[in-house]
Scaffold this motif. Structure first.
Motif: not given
Length: 614
Positions: A473-489
């Motif tokens: 999840v952390d790896d994927f979260r870093r790839s979304l830095a500029t997409t405006g999408i948040e990842v919660e776990e």
């Protein structure tokens, strides 16, 4: 007493009045004659008159004595009749006061003994084989003497009376040397009456009364005893019929209870209507399948189910089917229909048939149904698995043949790019490389999908899902830095370890999170949850707040090469499903138009020998 008795009883009264009147006339005449006539004529005539009066007085005294004796005899007869009527009343009371066969026989036997002035009595009935007579009631015997006693039903005086159905009177019976041990009085019987208990054309037993004296039984007594025996037989038959009817009613009640329990607990829904089209039965499984309570349905008519269409939408197919059953005597077997149950489509398999009485008259109809939605979905999945297996084999062959030329194209494109300086040609060469890379990516996906679950050189290991999921999840979260999408776990503490390939987890989770990202082009929230299920499975959920999946596309999302995204390969979810299936798990999806989608992956928490895929 008849008219003869009435004439006989009134005659002395009239005669007495006549004699008294004559005596008065004679006495008066003698007195008058003595006063009017001279002696000796007056003495002669007066003496004659007095002699006649004396004779009349003697006759009157004799007649009066005879009249009194006659009255005593009549009073005795009336008393005897009253006694007999009292005995009959006792018999009627005994017959009507109980439905217990032993108590009934005991009461009637007592009446018989009273009537005959006897001390000993017994009532016998045939056993199941009707070969012997057994004692059911007795008086005047020692219990040990009659306990277990059986008398042949075709031998001796008792057997003769039982077989012939005729009463027998026996007198001057031989002395019984065992009288002290048999009879409570210690006296042997000297006379007896054997009465068959006969009614409605059948002999149901024998009653015997006996006396220690030589008794002469009058025809009236025998007639009365025979009547009592008949009434006892009728009562015994009626009591037996009543007891049989009670047993039948109990059996019917038990059968009804058994049927109710069976229908209520069987794994199929049941709805029954009577001849008036009124619902009279709606069992527990029907409640589970159609999500309607029995009290909401029972008592309604078929037209009510049609009139209240929205509430009883799940029952919409039933009225027309049951009317055909009752109106045309139709039978439906293994029919299927899709029904709407509170917004959910369910596939219902049903049988429907008319119900008839024994006489053939219509008494209603019934429909028995089961929910086969899950079965049909499983069949579809199995068909899909077969399709995927064949498709995988074809894809592997095609991908293998295409991949080598793609590598050649990429190599040549790199050489041309290194040697070319013309910007336009460089742009075209880069387009060749990009398209070749895209083709290579597509071919790699095909190979990953078609690869067996245990390719050489890969082995499953014990992994900690909590740590692995958190890192992915952390790896994927870093790839979304500029997409405006948040990842919660939200990961439940203490998740059990599983046997799986690490790349399998990565492939599953990245594909599902990538799908969630693509469903939210304007941003949103991706939520990853992991928890332990009670059935020994681990559940990983990936939720998004995107636009949801179209209803038309939902059945096809796991099919290979199906995609709604421009530039997509249509293999991501197919590969996820294949990996999860190879791990012994399953993938489920729920979606809400305009609100989001949830993918749920359920895998065993202890699985040996699972190989890495992808």
């Amino acid at each position: 007493m008849g008219k003869g008795h009435e004439v006989e009883s009134t005659r002395p009264l009239y005669l007495t009045f006549g004699v008294v009147a004559s005596f008065a006339l004679l006495t008066g005449g003698a007195t008058v004659t003595s006063a009017l006539l001279d002696a000796p004529a007056s003495f002669i005539f007066g003496g004659t008159m007095a002699t006649c009066a004396l004779a009349l007085a003697v006759f009157l005294a004799w007649e009066w004595s005879s009249f009194r004796e006659q009255n005593k005899r009549y009073i005795s007869e009336i008393t005897d009749l009253n006694l007999r009527f009292g005995i009959l009343a006792d018999a009627v009371s005994a017959v009507s006061s109980t439905l217990d066969i032993e108590e009934l026989v005991e009461n009637i036997l007592g009446v018989m003994l009273t009537l005959t002035g006897s001390e000993v009595g017994v009532v016998l009935v045939p056993d199941e084989t009707r070969q012997h007579l057994k004692v059911i009631s007795f008086r005047g015997f020692h219990p040990k003497a009659v306990k277990g006693l059986k008398i042949p039903a075709s031998k001796g005086a008792v057997g003769q009376a039982f077989q012939s159905g005729k009463a027998m009177v026996r007198k001057n019976l031989p002395l019984d040397p065992k009288a002290n041990r048999v009879y409570t009085s210690g006296k042997p019987p000297r006379s007896q009456v054997i009465l068959p208990l006969k009614a409605k054309g059948q002999v149901v037993g024998v009653a015997i009364t006996a006396s220690s004296e030589d008794k002469d039984y009058s025809p009236e007594e025998i007639s009365l005893l025979t009547s009592l025996a008949h009434e006892l037989a009728v009562a015994m038959i009626n009591v037996e019929l009543y007891q049989q009817s009670q047993k039948t009613l109990e059996w019917l009640a038990d059968t009804q209870q058994y049927t109710d329990n069976f229908i209520r607990e069987m794994l199929a829904g049941a709805l029954v209507v009577n001849e008036s089209e009124e619902v009279i039965y709606f069992n527990r499984e029907a409640t589970e399948i159609l999500e309607l309570q029995p009290h909401e349905v029972i008592g309604l008519k078929l037209e009510d189910l049609e009139r209240k269409g929205e509430k009883f939408k799940a029952l919409s197919f039933i009225p027309s089917v049951l009317r055909l059953c009752m109106g045309e005597d139709r039978v439906f077997r293994r029919h299927e229909i899709a029904v709407n149950v509170n917004g959910k489509t369910r596939i219902i398999n049903f049988n429907a048939f008319p119900l008839h009485r024994k006489s053939g008259e219509m008494m209603g109809a019934a429909v028995i149904f089961t929910d086969v939605t899950a079965v049909r979905e499983l069949e579809a999945k199995l068909r899909q698995q077969d399709h995927l297996a064949i498709l995988g084999q074809m894809s592997a062959k095609i991908a293998h043949e295409v991949k080598n030329p793609l590598f050649a194209i990429l190599g040549l494109a790199e050489e041309l790019e290194a040697e070319e300086s013309d910007p336009e040609k460089l742009r075209l060469i880069r387009m060749i490389r990009e398209e070749a890379n895209l083709g290579n990516q597509w071919i790699s996906g095909v190979l990953a999908f078609s690869r067996s679950p245990s390719p050489p050189g890969t082995e499953a290991v014990t992994v900690d899902p909590s740590e692995l999921i958190s890192r992915l999840v952390d790896d994927f979260r870093r790839s979304l830095a500029t997409t405006g999408i948040e990842v919660e776990e939200y990961i439940e503490p203490g998740l059990p370890s599983v046997m799986a390939g690490k790349e399998s987890f990565r492939h599953i989770l990245f594909n599902l999170m990538d799908n969630a990202q693509q469903a939210m082009p304007e941003g949103g929230i991706i939520t990853v949850r992991a928890r332990r299920l009670g059935d020994g499975h681990l559940e990983i959920r990936v939720e998004d707040t995107g636009k949801g999946i179209d209803e038309e596309a939902l059945p096809h999302i796991f099919e290979p090469f199906f995609t709604t995204r421009e530039g997509g390969t249509g293999l991501g979810l197919s590969i996820v499903q294949k990996i999860v299936t190879d791990m012994g798990g399953r993938v489920e999806v729920s979606t809400w138009r305009g609100k989001g989608t949830v993918f749920s992956v359920k895998i065993p928490s202890s699985l040996m020998g699972v190989k890495e895929v992808g």
